[in-house]
Design a protein around this motif. Structure first.
Motif, PDB file in Angstrom:
ATOM      1  N   PRO A  21       0.743  -1.103   0.177  1.00 33.27           N
ATOM      2  CA  PRO A  21      -0.114   0.235  -0.038  1.00 33.27           C
ATOM      3  C   PRO A  21       0.832   1.147  -0.046  1.00 33.27           C
ATOM      4  O   PRO A  21       0.360   2.301  -0.552  1.00 33.27           O
ATOM      5  CB  PRO A  21      -0.938  -0.168   1.251  1.00 33.27           C
ATOM      6  CG  PRO A  21      -0.932  -1.557   1.565  1.00 33.27           C
ATOM      7  CD  PRO A  21       0.304  -2.140   0.993  1.00 33.27           C
ATOM      8  N   SER A  22       2.015   1.177   0.641  1.00 35.52           N
ATOM      9  CA  SER A  22       2.897   2.470   0.751  1.00 35.52           C
ATOM     10  C   SER A  22       3.388   2.759  -0.893  1.00 35.52           C
ATOM     11  O   SER A  22       3.288   4.088  -1.087  1.00 35.52           O
ATOM     12  CB  SER A  22       4.143   2.230   1.701  1.00 35.52           C
ATOM     13  OG  SER A  22       4.801   1.155   1.150  1.00 35.52           O
ATOM     14  N   ASP A  23       3.571   1.758  -1.585  1.00 33.54           N
ATOM     15  CA  ASP A  23       3.953   2.207  -2.881  1.00 33.54           C
ATOM     16  C   ASP A  23       3.005   2.590  -3.496  1.00 33.54           C
ATOM     17  O   ASP A  23       3.045   3.511  -4.608  1.00 33.54           O
ATOM     18  CB  ASP A  23       4.448   0.898  -3.581  1.00 33.54           C
ATOM     19  CG  ASP A  23       5.902   0.176  -3.029  1.00 33.54           C
ATOM     20  OD1 ASP A  23       6.571   0.929  -2.413  1.00 33.54           O
ATOM     21  OD2 ASP A  23       6.081  -1.039  -3.324  1.00 33.54           O
ATOM     22  N   ARG A  46      -7.944  -2.870  -1.376  1.00 33.76           N
ATOM     23  CA  ARG A  46      -6.677  -3.758  -1.100  1.00 33.76           C
ATOM     24  C   ARG A  46      -7.459  -4.626  -0.029  1.00 33.76           C
ATOM     25  O   ARG A  46      -7.045  -5.859   0.091  1.00 33.76           O
ATOM     26  CB  ARG A  46      -5.676  -2.969  -0.507  1.00 33.76           C
ATOM     27  CG  ARG A  46      -5.174  -2.064  -1.529  1.00 33.76           C
ATOM     28  CD  ARG A  46      -4.420  -2.661  -2.786  1.00 33.76           C
ATOM     29  NE  ARG A  46      -3.131  -3.081  -2.350  1.00 33.76           N
ATOM     30  CZ  ARG A  46      -2.297  -3.733  -3.174  1.00 33.76           C
ATOM     31  NH1 ARG A  46      -2.631  -3.793  -4.346  1.00 33.76           N
ATOM     32  NH2 ARG A  46      -1.229  -4.230  -3.009  1.00 33.76           N
ATOM     33  N   GLU A  47      -8.381  -4.098   1.037  1.00 37.79           N
ATOM     34  CA  GLU A  47      -8.741  -4.912   2.115  1.00 37.79           C
ATOM     35  C   GLU A  47      -9.929  -4.413   2.604  1.00 37.79           C
ATOM     36  O   GLU A  47     -10.510  -3.620   2.279  1.00 37.79           O
ATOM     37  CB  GLU A  47      -7.754  -4.594   3.039  1.00 37.79           C
ATOM     38  CG  GLU A  47      -8.094  -5.365   4.599  1.00 37.79           C
ATOM     39  CD  GLU A  47      -7.150  -5.092   5.614  1.00 37.79           C
ATOM     40  OE1 GLU A  47      -7.224  -5.467   6.717  1.00 37.79           O
ATOM     41  OE2 GLU A  47      -6.204  -4.273   5.361  1.00 37.79           O
ATOM     42  N   ILE A  48     -10.811  -5.557   2.655  1.00 33.71           N
ATOM     43  CA  ILE A  48     -12.083  -5.484   3.402  1.00 33.71           C
ATOM     44  C   ILE A  48     -12.331  -6.144   4.532  1.00 33.71           C
ATOM     45  O   ILE A  48     -11.777  -7.378   4.875  1.00 33.71           O
ATOM     46  CB  ILE A  48     -13.250  -6.047   2.460  1.00 33.71           C
ATOM     47  CG1 ILE A  48     -13.396  -5.230   1.046  1.00 33.71           C
ATOM     48  CG2 ILE A  48     -14.551  -6.365   3.152  1.00 33.71           C
ATOM     49  CD1 ILE A  48     -14.643  -5.656   0.220  1.00 33.71           C
ATOM     50  N   ARG A  70      -9.229  -6.972  -7.544  1.00 36.82           N
ATOM     51  CA  ARG A  70      -8.289  -6.111  -6.727  1.00 36.82           C
ATOM     52  C   ARG A  70      -7.990  -6.288  -5.450  1.00 36.82           C
ATOM     53  O   ARG A  70      -6.934  -5.923  -4.805  1.00 36.82           O
ATOM     54  CB  ARG A  70      -8.538  -4.414  -7.279  1.00 36.82           C
ATOM     55  CG  ARG A  70      -8.715  -4.114  -8.359  1.00 36.82           C
ATOM     56  CD  ARG A  70      -8.937  -2.580  -8.477  1.00 36.82           C
ATOM     57  NE  ARG A  70      -9.361  -2.269  -9.809  1.00 36.82           N
ATOM     58  CZ  ARG A  70      -8.590  -2.172 -10.851  1.00 36.82           C
ATOM     59  NH1 ARG A  70      -7.660  -2.429 -10.794  1.00 36.82           N
ATOM     60  NH2 ARG A  70      -9.428  -1.617 -11.958  1.00 36.82           N
ATOM     61  N   LEU A  71      -8.947  -7.107  -4.613  1.00 34.66           N
ATOM     62  CA  LEU A  71      -8.874  -7.433  -3.460  1.00 34.66           C
ATOM     63  C   LEU A  71      -7.464  -8.233  -3.029  1.00 34.66           C
ATOM     64  O   LEU A  71      -7.370  -9.238  -3.722  1.00 34.66           O
ATOM     65  CB  LEU A  71     -10.085  -7.984  -2.836  1.00 34.66           C
ATOM     66  CG  LEU A  71     -11.261  -6.908  -2.137  1.00 34.66           C
ATOM     67  CD1 LEU A  71     -12.504  -7.633  -2.313  1.00 34.66           C
ATOM     68  CD2 LEU A  71     -10.857  -6.153  -1.240  1.00 34.66           C
ATOM     69  N   LEU A  87     -13.362  -1.912   7.565  1.00 34.07           N
ATOM     70  CA  LEU A  87     -13.134  -1.572   6.303  1.00 34.07           C
ATOM     71  C   LEU A  87     -13.709  -1.935   5.146  1.00 34.07           C
ATOM     72  O   LEU A  87     -13.901  -2.906   4.550  1.00 34.07           O
ATOM     73  CB  LEU A  87     -11.549  -1.998   6.321  1.00 34.07           C
ATOM     74  CG  LEU A  87     -10.440  -1.444   7.020  1.00 34.07           C
ATOM     75  CD1 LEU A  87      -8.891  -2.228   6.696  1.00 34.07           C
ATOM     76  CD2 LEU A  87     -10.051  -0.212   6.629  1.00 34.07           C
ATOM     77  N   VAL A  88     -14.355  -0.754   4.665  1.00 32.36           N
ATOM     78  CA  VAL A  88     -15.576  -1.109   3.530  1.00 32.36           C
ATOM     79  C   VAL A  88     -15.244  -0.038   2.660  1.00 32.36           C
ATOM     80  O   VAL A  88     -15.053   1.224   2.914  1.00 32.36           O
ATOM     81  CB  VAL A  88     -16.862  -1.056   3.777  1.00 32.36           C
ATOM     82  CG1 VAL A  88     -17.798  -1.152   2.719  1.00 32.36           C
ATOM     83  CG2 VAL A  88     -17.377  -2.188   4.793  1.00 32.36           C
TER      84      VAL A  88
END
Length: 497
Positions: A21-23, A46-48, A70-71, A87-88
């Motif tokens: 995620p930082s990139d 990225r995340e749910i 993409r998840l 996280l939605v």
């Protein structure tokens, strides 16, 4: 040609190749064009992490497989959960990405995960080909319908899966009956399995342990392994199952509950093959071989040379939780201090202190501590049963604030109140006084909620002004911020969960 002037399809493909995620964030900050592509379509997907009963969310993901692909991480648990934050993707609820706004709210009327909802979850999982992490926190109250179809969908469609975390409350269904698809997974790197068994099946054979080992034998790159069984039933010896196992990349091993290595020589042989271990948590004393990379250790035994805890064998040990050394508030502090000083790299510990004298002794002799958890304290001797506000007096706060390097403190303080305003009136002055410790960043307290059933463990991040003085607090809802080496919660055994 500037990167932002490239076709959107190419920019989207470039973003999809970035894992961290930082990139992605760095890429998004290079231009408004890239921001509009990366943030809503990649970072937010990225995340749910949410309750499985959010049916509209699963329908939307199934209808837009390009977004579901993409998840990278999917975590399902029962809401509300004070230890986790949802996280939605906001763009689903706002209607961005040409997706009609979706009402992703929780159906609070439904106490169960219906078979229809299970079908929707499976349909949403089917396009998640890039999923690398799957966490499923099962509850008898939230998931009464068969759930093995969810695990089957993960097995069939998530071929890049590397991290698996399951918490299962055994009953009907049993873990044996529900978990069969999981044991066909392979090439996992992170595995955490916790099974809490109901009284009706505690004495039954735990066949799933054999299946876990068969699965893990197909995971040569395993790095993290946690196994726990909280049935309070007969102990199960894992040593025979581990004797033939070898994972060259294994860094973290946690064995908890009524699973045991039974002081078996086979377990020592197994550990001797894994000298790269950085984290080790055992629920029984064991003669430990040299582990030169070990940084975190939890064991019931603290008699150094009698149990193989020779400091020279663990030159990098940073955090020690040796429960029989720390659990009694009336134990003399001198042996504990000698233990803390025996390991040159040690900077954190869980300690039970029954007197102010013991607390002062700790601060004077081990001032370099950075992380300190008080299993009990002079102001809270029976932490698990505290039912009223218990705060350290001014003298104790002054001692705690005298640790010059302390960054994390589990204070064992208890706050009971009848309103949020009353909580603020107690909590803020307490945190402001502790903020005299110059490096302190996180403080944990036990909150007595309005129902008064049991304390709830809460972490707060301290906010400071330009002069370093207390300026407020923020509750830590993502506990990864206070974990040790991104794996084990260093304060997990202090009596409050």
């Amino acid at each position: 040609m500037a990167l932002s002037l490239q076709p959107p399809e190419l920019l989207d493909d470039i973003a999809s190749l970035l894992v961290r995620p930082s990139d992605l964030l760095s890429l998004a900050l290079t231009s408004k064009t890239l921001y509009a592509i990366v943030v809503p379509q990649h970072l937010e997907f990225r995340e749910i992490r949410c309750d499985a009963r959010r049916s509209a969310l699963w329908v939307a993901l199934a209808q837009h497989p390009g977004l579901a692909r993409r998840l990278r991480s999917l975590e399902m648990y029962r809401e509300p959960d004070l230890l986790r934050s949802n996280l939605v993707p906001r763009c689903l609820m706002s209607g961005d990405n040409d997706v009609p706004p979706v009402d992703c709210s929780l159906d609070v009327r439904s106490k169960t995960c219906s078979s229809q909802c299970t079908e929707r979850i499976c349909a949403a999982i089917s396009p998640m080909s890039a999923l690398m992490r799957f966490c499923f926190h099962h509850s008898n109250f939230a998931y009464l319908h068969p759930i093995e179809t969810i695990f089957e969908a993960v097995l069939e469609h998530c071929l890049q899966l590397r991290e698996l975390e399951i918490t299962f409350y055994d009953g009907l269904p049993t873990f044996e009956s529900a978990s069969r698809p999981l044991w066909n997974l392979s090439y996992l790197t992170h595995v955490s399995i916790t099974v809490n068994r109901s009284p009706m099946i505690r004495t039954k054979q735990r066949q799933y342990l054999t299946e876990i080992m068969r699965m893990l034998s197909r995971c040569p790159d395993l790095e993290h392994l946690r196994l726990a069984s909280e049935g309070r039933g007969p102990l199960v010896n894992l040593s025979p199952m581990l004797v033939a196992m070898s994972w060259p990349q294994l860094k973290r091993l946690v064995i908890e509950g009524d699973l045991t290595l039974n002081k078996d020589p086979a377990a020592v042989t197994f550990l001797a093959r894994h000298t790269q271990l950085e984290t080790l948590s055992l629920n029984e004393p064991l003669e430990l071989p040299p582990l030169p990379h070990l940084r975190w250790l939890s064991t019931p035994e603290f008699r150094l040379r009698m149990c193989g805890l020779i400091p020279e064998r663990f030159p990098l040990l940073e955090y020690a939780m040796m429960t029989d050394a720390y659990e009694s508030p009336h134990r003399e502090i001198e042996p504990v201090v000698r233990l803390l000083l025996a390991f040159p790299a040690l900077c954190g510990a869980t300690v039970a202190l029954g007197t102010i004298t013991a607390l002062r002794h700790l601060s004077q002799d081990v001032p370099h501590l950075q992380r300190l958890a008080l299993g009990c304290s002079p102001w809270n001797l029976d932490r698990a049963r505290a039912r009223e506000t218990c705060l350290p007096n001014d003298e104790c706060i002054a001692i705690l604030a005298s640790f010059p390097h302390l960054t994390h403190l589990d204070s064992s303080a208890v706050i009971g109140s009848n309103s949020d305003q009353e909580t603020d009136a107690i909590l803020d002055p307490f945190l402001a006084a502790l903020a005299a410790a110059p490096q302190l960043r996180y403080v944990a307290v036990d909150m007595l909620l309005f129902d008064g059933v049991r304390p709830v463990h809460r972490w707060y991040a301290l906010e400071r002004d330009e002069e370093g003085k207390y300026a407020g607090r923020t509750e830590v809802r993502n506990l990864d911020r206070v974990r040790f080496h991104d794996w084990e919660d260093i304060f997990r055994q202090v009596g409050i969960s």
